[in-house]
Design a protein around this motif. Structure first.
Motif, PDB file in Angstrom:
ATOM      1  N   ILE A   1      -6.518  10.660 -10.850  1.00 54.16           N
ATOM      2  CA  ILE A   1      -5.236  10.141 -10.403  1.00 54.16           C
ATOM      3  C   ILE A   1      -5.533   9.310  -9.160  1.00 54.16           C
ATOM      4  CG2 ILE A   1      -2.955  10.664  -9.480  1.00 54.16           C
ATOM      5  CD1 ILE A   1      -3.070  13.325 -10.983  1.00 54.16           C
ATOM      6  N   ALA A   2      -5.217   8.039  -9.234  1.00 54.96           N
ATOM      7  CA  ALA A   2      -5.421   7.122  -8.107  1.00 54.96           C
ATOM      8  C   ALA A   2      -6.852   7.186  -7.577  1.00 54.96           C
ATOM      9  CB  ALA A   2      -4.428   7.413  -6.990  1.00 54.96           C
ATOM     10  N   HIS A   3      -7.810   7.087  -8.482  1.00 51.97           N
ATOM     11  CA  HIS A   3      -9.235   7.057  -8.138  1.00 51.97           C
ATOM     12  C   HIS A   3      -9.734   8.353  -7.512  1.00 51.97           C
ATOM     13  CE1 HIS A   3      -9.143   2.833  -9.158  1.00 51.97           C
ATOM     14  NE2 HIS A   3      -8.148   2.659  -8.318  1.00 51.97           N
TER      15      HIS A   3
ATOM     16  N   GLU B   1       2.143   1.879  -3.457  1.00 53.47           N
ATOM     17  CA  GLU B   1       1.099   2.463  -4.303  1.00 53.47           C
ATOM     18  C   GLU B   1       0.964   3.960  -4.034  1.00 53.47           C
ATOM     19  OE1 GLU B   1      -2.494   0.305  -3.613  1.00 53.47           O
ATOM     20  OE2 GLU B   1      -1.671  -1.580  -4.361  1.00 53.47           O
ATOM     21  N   ILE B   2       0.959   4.339  -2.772  1.00 52.89           N
ATOM     22  CA  ILE B   2       0.855   5.752  -2.402  1.00 52.89           C
ATOM     23  C   ILE B   2       2.061   6.518  -2.933  1.00 52.89           C
ATOM     24  CG2 ILE B   2       0.881   7.358  -0.452  1.00 52.89           C
ATOM     25  CD1 ILE B   2      -0.801   5.245   1.079  1.00 52.89           C
TER      26      ILE B   2
ATOM     27  N   GLN C   1       3.808   5.834  -5.606  1.00 47.89           N
ATOM     28  CA  GLN C   1       3.622   6.018  -7.050  1.00 47.89           C
ATOM     29  C   GLN C   1       2.635   7.150  -7.328  1.00 47.89           C
ATOM     30  OE1 GLN C   1       5.258   4.719  -9.550  1.00 47.89           O
ATOM     31  NE2 GLN C   1       6.496   3.472  -8.198  1.00 47.89           N
ATOM     32  N   ASP C   2       1.563   7.212  -6.539  1.00 47.82           N
ATOM     33  CA  ASP C   2       0.586   8.290  -6.710  1.00 47.82           C
ATOM     34  C   ASP C   2       1.227   9.645  -6.443  1.00 47.82           C
ATOM     35  OD1 ASP C   2      -1.260   6.329  -7.259  1.00 47.82           O
ATOM     36  OD2 ASP C   2      -2.187   6.385  -5.268  1.00 47.82           O
TER      37      ASP C   2
ATOM     38  N   SER D   1       3.356  10.762  -9.329  1.00 46.71           N
ATOM     39  CA  SER D   1       2.581  11.300 -10.453  1.00 46.71           C
ATOM     40  C   SER D   1       2.093  12.710 -10.156  1.00 46.71           C
ATOM     41  CB  SER D   1       1.406  10.386 -10.793  1.00 46.71           C
ATOM     42  OG  SER D   1       0.484  10.345  -9.731  1.00 46.71           O
TER      43      SER D   1
ATOM     44  N   LYS E   1       0.831  -1.208   0.000  1.00 46.32           N
ATOM     45  CA  LYS E   1       0.000   0.000   0.000  1.00 46.32           C
ATOM     46  C   LYS E   1       0.867   1.261   0.000  1.00 46.32           C
ATOM     47  CE  LYS E   1      -4.034   1.827  -0.029  1.00 46.32           C
ATOM     48  NZ  LYS E   1      -4.831   1.725  -1.243  1.00 46.32           N
TER      49      LYS E   1
END
Length: 118
Positions: A73-75, A21-22, A24-25, A28, A18
Motif C-alpha cells: 500500500i503506497a510503496h 496522496e497521503i 488517499q493512502d 485505503s 502530496k
C-alpha cells in the motif's frame, strides 16, 4: 532566504498534491476492516524483521522466492499475521514459531470457549 509569491504558490501546490496522496493512502488503510477479519492484523517490514530477528534483505528474499505472501500500500510492504504464522510454521524453527505465537496468538473461537466452560 526570500521566497517570491510565484515560488510559494508552486510549493503550496506540490504540498497540496502530496497531502491528497497521503489522504488517499489513509483511506485505503482505514477501509482494511472491510477487507480483513476483525482478528487479522498487519505487520510491516520493521515489525516482521524485529519479530523474526532477520534483516530487511532476508525478508526481501522470502518475498522474491514467494515463500512469504505480502501486499503493498503506497510503496510500503505489509504482511497478514495469518500468512506470517503459516510461513513461520513451515520455514522457521520451533522456537521462532513459539515466539511468534506468544506475540500474535490466534483469538479462540467463541464456540471453543463455550465448550470449555461447560
Amino acid at each position: 532566504m526570500y521566497i517570491n509569491n510565484e515560488d510559494f504558490e508552486i510549493w503550496m501546490q506540490k504540498l497540496s498534491k502530496k497531502l491528497s496522496e497521503i489522504g488517499q493512502d489513509l483511506k485505503s488503510l482505514i477501509n482494511t476492516k472491510e477487507v480483513f477479519s476483525e482478528d487479522e492484523t498487519l505487520l510491516d517490514n520493521q515489525d516482521l524483521a524485529f519479530l523474526l530477528k532477520v534483516s530487511y534483505r532476508t525478508l526481501q528474499r522470502y518475498r522474491s522466492s514467494k515463500k512469504l505472501p505480502f501486499f503493498m500500500i503506497a510503496h510500503k510492504t505489509y504482511y497478514r499475521t495469518s500468512d506470517v504464522r503459516e510461513f513461520v510454521r513451515s520455514h522457521m524453527d520451533f522456537q521462532t514459531y513459539q515466539d511468534f505465537e506468544k506475540k500474535h496468538s490466534k483469538p479462540k473461537d467463541k464456540n471453543e470457549n463455550n465448550i470449555n466452560d461447560e
